[in-house]
Write an enzyme that holds these catalytic residues in place. Structure first.
Site, PDB file in Angstrom:
ATOM      1  N   LYS A 135       0.830  -1.202   0.000  1.00 55.58           N
ATOM      2  CA  LYS A 135       0.000   0.000   0.000  1.00 55.58           C
ATOM      3  C   LYS A 135       0.869   1.259   0.000  1.00 55.58           C
ATOM      4  CE  LYS A 135      -3.895  -2.095   2.491  1.00 55.58           C
ATOM      5  NZ  LYS A 135      -4.670  -2.112   3.762  1.00 55.58           N
TER       6      LYS A 135
ATOM      7  N   SER B  38      -0.883   0.635   6.165  1.00 60.27           N
ATOM      8  CA  SER B  38      -1.219  -0.234   7.292  1.00 60.27           C
ATOM      9  C   SER B  38      -2.193  -1.304   6.833  1.00 60.27           C
ATOM     10  CB  SER B  38      -1.833   0.579   8.438  1.00 60.27           C
ATOM     11  OG  SER B  38      -2.014  -0.223   9.598  1.00 60.27           O
ATOM     12  N   ASP B  39      -2.128  -2.459   7.470  1.00 61.61           N
ATOM     13  CA  ASP B  39      -3.047  -3.540   7.148  1.00 61.61           C
ATOM     14  C   ASP B  39      -3.256  -4.383   8.398  1.00 61.61           C
ATOM     15  OD1 ASP B  39      -4.421  -4.917   4.712  1.00 61.61           O
ATOM     16  OD2 ASP B  39      -3.548  -6.554   5.881  1.00 61.61           O
ATOM     17  N   GLN B  40      -4.420  -4.990   8.477  1.00 67.34           N
ATOM     18  CA  GLN B  40      -4.730  -5.802   9.660  1.00 67.34           C
ATOM     19  C   GLN B  40      -5.254  -7.171   9.257  1.00 67.34           C
ATOM     20  OE1 GLN B  40      -8.220  -5.054  12.490  1.00 67.34           O
ATOM     21  NE2 GLN B  40      -6.495  -4.236  13.657  1.00 67.34           N
TER      22      GLN B  40
ATOM     23  N   ALA C  98      -0.204  -4.373  10.927  1.00 64.15           N
ATOM     24  CA  ALA C  98       1.101  -4.035  10.371  1.00 64.15           C
ATOM     25  C   ALA C  98       1.144  -2.572   9.958  1.00 64.15           C
ATOM     26  CB  ALA C  98       1.407  -4.923   9.173  1.00 64.15           C
TER      27      ALA C  98
END
Length: 203
Positions: free
Chosen positions: A58, A74-76, A111
């Site tokens: 991203k 960011s990623d979850q 993250a």
């Protein structure tokens, strides 16, 4: 708040309203750009690897369009017994998720990636995964169904918004960063921004 003359261009690579609200708490000027990437997990990839890879993809995608900017990705990924739990998308899927998770502990991997495109920046790339351990209450179907109809958290991995009414179906939250579960670990982000030369308290 830093002025535009002494503050690098800051861009949030996300379509999430939750991440936008969290970043606004830092009182830093920023823009939003939505990256177009495939978020499908890869075969054999661990939850942490998936979250970190997507956060970096991203940030890198948006950084390519905005040279010289500092970009936040960011990623979850939520996991139960090591199995990834995605966004439910609809009521039936969300109810099935909550039934499976009730009385259980779910691990949320959030993250964070900071891509510094400033000339001579070091480090250019910073990454971190913040884990949050969430125990769901053992509630009957009727309460889970009622919750979902009230809040409709169908865009949230784990089918619960901890910043909203979802907190009522949670029994315990353990994390080093209270903002990580909502989607953007601000404690880790502040550390990364400081390394990138960003000051929070000077005009």
């Amino acid at each position: 708040m830093p002025t535009s003359t002494n503050f690098p261009r800051l861009i949030l690579a996300s379509s999430s309203a939750y991440r936008k609200e969290l970043l606004s708490r830092l009182h830093l000027p920023f823009e939003v750009s939505v990256p177009d990437i495939d978020e499908t997990p890869r075969p054999g990839e661990s939850p942490e690897q998936t979250a970190l890879r997507l956060a970096e993809e991203k940030a890198a995608t948006v950084a390519a369009a905005f040279p010289g900017a500092i970009v936040i990705g960011s990623d979850q990924v939520a996991t139960l017994d090591g199995e990834q739990i995605g966004k439910p998308g609809n009521h039936d899927n969300a109810l099935a998720q909550l039934r499976k998770m009730r009385g259980r502990e779910v691990i949320f991997h959030t993250a964070l990636c900071l891509w510094n495109g400033s000339a001579g920046a070091a480090p250019r790339l910073q990454r971190e995964n913040v884990q949050t351990f969430v125990t769901f209450r053992d509630l009957p179907d009727a309460e889970l169904d009622a919750y979902l109809r009230l809040e409709q958290p169908y865009d949230c991995a784990g089918s619960a918004k901890n910043e909203g009414l979802g907190i009522a179906i949670l029994e315990r939250i353990d994390s080093s960063d209270p903002t990580a579960l909502t989607g953007l670990p601000l404690i880790a982000l502040c550390t990364m921004l400081r390394r990138a030369g960003v000051s929070f308290f000077t005009s």
